[in-house]
Design a protein around this motif. Structure first.
Motif, short mmCIF file in Angstrom:
data_model
loop_
_atom_site.label_atom_id
_atom_site.label_comp_id
_atom_site.label_asym_id
_atom_site.label_seq_id
_atom_site.Cartn_x
_atom_site.Cartn_y
_atom_site.Cartn_z
N GLY A 1 18.46 -30.73 -31.31
CA GLY A 1 19.58 -30.25 -31.13
C GLY A 1 18.76 -30.76 -29.22
O GLY A 1 19.50 -31.13 -28.35
N ASN B 1 26.04 -23.44 -32.93
CA ASN B 1 26.08 -24.57 -32.98
C ASN B 1 26.06 -24.87 -31.70
O ASN B 1 28.00 -25.05 -31.69
CB ASN B 1 26.10 -26.27 -33.68
CG ASN B 1 24.82 -25.91 -34.68
OD1 ASN B 1 24.10 -25.24 -35.19
ND2 ASN B 1 24.88 -26.74 -36.56
N THR C 1 31.41 -28.66 -35.92
CA THR C 1 29.51 -28.68 -35.54
C THR C 1 29.46 -27.41 -35.93
O THR C 1 28.31 -26.92 -36.06
CB THR C 1 29.64 -29.03 -34.17
OG1 THR C 1 30.43 -28.35 -33.61
CG2 THR C 1 30.33 -30.27 -34.28
N VAL D 1 16.67 -27.37 -35.46
CA VAL D 1 18.13 -27.50 -34.48
C VAL D 1 17.16 -26.58 -34.01
O VAL D 1 18.21 -27.09 -32.77
CB VAL D 1 18.18 -25.62 -35.54
CG1 VAL D 1 19.55 -24.60 -34.82
CG2 VAL D 1 19.11 -25.91 -36.69
N TRP E 1 14.89 -26.40 -27.39
CA TRP E 1 16.67 -26.24 -27.04
C TRP E 1 16.62 -26.08 -25.59
O TRP E 1 17.05 -25.98 -24.88
CB TRP E 1 17.66 -26.27 -28.31
CG TRP E 1 18.30 -26.38 -27.66
CD1 TRP E 1 19.64 -27.80 -27.16
CD2 TRP E 1 19.61 -24.71 -27.22
NE1 TRP E 1 20.91 -27.29 -27.07
CE2 TRP E 1 20.92 -25.84 -26.71
CE3 TRP E 1 18.94 -23.79 -27.20
CZ2 TRP E 1 22.33 -24.92 -25.94
CZ3 TRP E 1 20.18 -22.99 -27.05
CH2 TRP E 1 21.66 -23.36 -26.06
N GLU F 1 18.16 -27.63 -22.73
CA GLU F 1 19.33 -27.58 -22.51
C GLU F 1 19.64 -27.21 -20.61
O GLU F 1 20.68 -27.78 -20.07
CB GLU F 1 19.81 -27.01 -23.62
CG GLU F 1 19.21 -25.14 -23.31
CD GLU F 1 20.31 -24.25 -22.61
OE1 GLU F 1 21.30 -25.04 -22.53
OE2 GLU F 1 20.02 -23.11 -22.44
N THR G 1 21.20 -33.42 -26.67
CA THR G 1 21.04 -33.22 -24.99
C THR G 1 20.79 -33.53 -24.42
O THR G 1 21.71 -34.00 -23.09
CB THR G 1 20.80 -31.50 -24.98
OG1 THR G 1 21.40 -30.78 -25.91
CG2 THR G 1 20.95 -30.83 -23.87
#
Length: 523
Positions: free
Chosen positions: A104, A470, A466, A100, A163, A167, A108
């Motif tokens: 993730g 998330n 999704t 995750v 992440w 992100e 991204t």
């Protein structure tokens, strides 16, 4: 010998200092890494990023910076296995939960690399169409977006060391803004390793990416008027940040993601045995157990029709009882640990607090851990509370327990459910499950003003949706009120935080020349 997590500032790795912070395996308690205290030469490091890093990045077009992100992605993909090992040891996560965070982040990065490629050789962004200010239409005004001439300082939370970095860094670097990252110390190993791998690859210009692993002391003092600051963490810390001189006096732009009492609503039509009922229960259990509930978007309040409160409680409890908690090195384990014993103590205190006003529907404290010593491991089994008369609840609407904890709340009708949702005082996400798409549309509109994202699920999208928790890079991530009032991601909208909007006034020919190197911001 444990890993020492060095700081990288001013285009160079700082010398190892006396270890101040110990990072421990949250399952075994073993010492796995160390960091020093306050970073050295902060002012010089920030100045280097503002001058060298900013100039090099902004000499490129958006397309060139997008290609650079794609190269960063390839480096991270090549080291993927090492990141999973670090995540297990430092965060106590199962492979699925590590994914995750790690996958993730990679998704991204790839998303923004592709998005930026579409901007081609543009060097500025147009915001809207020209406004005409003269009868002959010759004198006009055009809003443009240009990258900020400062640095982006990221102060991140402990739950997403991968992440949480990318992100934010992906849209910042695509915008042409250098990044200085301060990860939460307790899980800084993965962030530091990723930064080290990218630095070693020589993809980014010097000063484009820096990291401070130990103390955050002095970081805010280095901020200047054209810098930006993004913070993810507690609302109390956010208050201190917003009152700092750099923000209060120098108007440093701040984005905050703070506490969030997210909710999920089961529609009035979703009776036991219907697809929507089953999907809702499965989503609730998944949100409670993914990353041991340590997600800012997790379902904290589960709103269900009062008439089927018991049915939801029984169905969710049966599924929660099947989750094996313990050492993620054991293949039977579905849920690992919290990130530390300190977090374990915080969650246990929160559970005791909520137990003062709520009934315990499912409490896993009596369930044995798999391959883990309960006196050492930071493992907490899922706990589901219930309050049939939700109007009498207060703590559940005000206090977030950042772990595998959620509370079932009964509602009388749709208006009552919406009123309960609003008592969160602003959240990152709300979800709603129903077969009635018209009801979902009305509910989504009503929830939108107090939620950054509203996730609706009908049976036909149950398998492809999704997930409540998330965060997808094409959608806004953030929320009003208690959730911090910020916005991240949202496709090209994610670039806005790293740009300044300015109105350029002049002749139509001047604006046409200006637009020759520009692309529309949002089409």
């Amino acid at each position: 010998m444990t890993n020492y997590l060095q700081n990288y500032l001013g285009g160079a790795w700082q010398a190892r200092a006396e270890p101040v912070n110990k990072l421990l395996d949250p399952i075994t308690g073993a010492h796995i890494a160390s960091t020093g205290g306050k970073a050295e030469n902060l002012q010089a490091g920030f100045d280097f990023a503002r001058t060298q890093g900013s100039a090099a990045l902004q000499a490129m077009s958006y397309g060139e910076r997008a290609a650079m992100l794609d190269q960063v992605l390839k480096v991270l993909q090549a080291n993927r296995d090492a990141y999973y090992d670090i995540s297990l040891a430092n965060s106590g996560t199962t492979k699925a939960d590590s994914g995750v965070d790690i996958e993730g982040a990679l998704f991204t990065l790839g998303y923004y690399a592709k998005l930026g490629a579409g901007l081609g050789d543009a060097r500025l962004l147009l915001d809207g169409s020209p406004a005409i200010y003269s009868k002959d239409k010759l004198f006009q005004s055009q809003h443009i977006l240009t990258p900020v001439r400062g640095v982006a300082l990221f102060i991140n939370a402990f739950n997403f060391p991968s992440w949480g970095l990318w992100e934010k860094a992906a849209p910042a670097l695509l915008s042409g803004v250098p990044v200085i990252i301060k990860p939460a110390t307790v899980t800084a190993w993965l962030t530091q390793r990723m930064v080290a791998d990218v630095i070693a690859a020589g993809i980014l210009p010097p000063g484009a990416l820096s990291i401070v692993c130990g103390s955050s002391a002095g970081l805010l003092d280095q901020l200047r008027p054209f810098d930006v600051l993004s913070f993810t963490g507690s609302a109390d810390t956010a208050v201190a940040i917003r009152s700092h001189d750099a923000v209060a006096r120098h108007s440093v732009r701040v984005n905050v993601e703070a506490d969030s009492l997210n909710c999920s609503i089961l529609g009035p039509d979703a009776l036991p045995g219907t697809p929507s009922f089953d999907a809702y229960v499965s989503e609730l259990v998944r949100e409670m157990s993914t990353k041991s509930g340590q997600r800012c978007t997790a379902i904290r309040r589960a709103l269900v029709p009062a008439g089927i409160f018991s049915a939801v409680a029984e169905a969710a409890s049966a599924k929660l009882a099947q989750i094996k908690v313990g050492n993620p090195r054991n293949e039977e384990v579905r849920m690992g640990s919290l990130v530390s014993r300190e977090q374990y103590d915080n969650v246990q205190a929160g559970i005791r607090k909520l137990a003062g006003e709520a009934q315990t529907i499912h409490g896993g404290s009596s369930q044995p851990l798999v391959d883990a010593d309960p006196a050492i491991a930071a493992c907490v089994s899922p706990t589901l509370f219930g309050i049939r008369d939700a109007d009498q609840a207060t703590l559940v609407h005000d206090h977030e327990v950042f772990g595998p904890v959620s509370t079932l709340l009964g509602y009388r009708d749709t208006e009552h459910a919406l009123a309960l949702a609003q008592r969160g005082l602003g959240s990152l996400v709300a979800s709603a499950f129903s077969e009635d798409s018209a009801w979902l549309a009305r509910t989504a509109q009503a929830l939108a003003a107090s939620h950054g994202r509203v996730h609706t699920v009908t049976p036909e999208v149950a398998k492809t949706q999704t997930g409540h928790g998330n965060v997808m890079p094409g959608s806004i991530h953030g929320g009003p009120g208690r959730a911090g009032g910020g916005e991240e991601l949202g496709g090209l909208r994610g670039l806005a935080f790293y740009h300044r909007r300015s109105a350029i006034q002049g002749s139509a020919q001047t604006l046409e020349n200006l637009s020759a190197t520009a692309k529309a911001w949002i089409v």
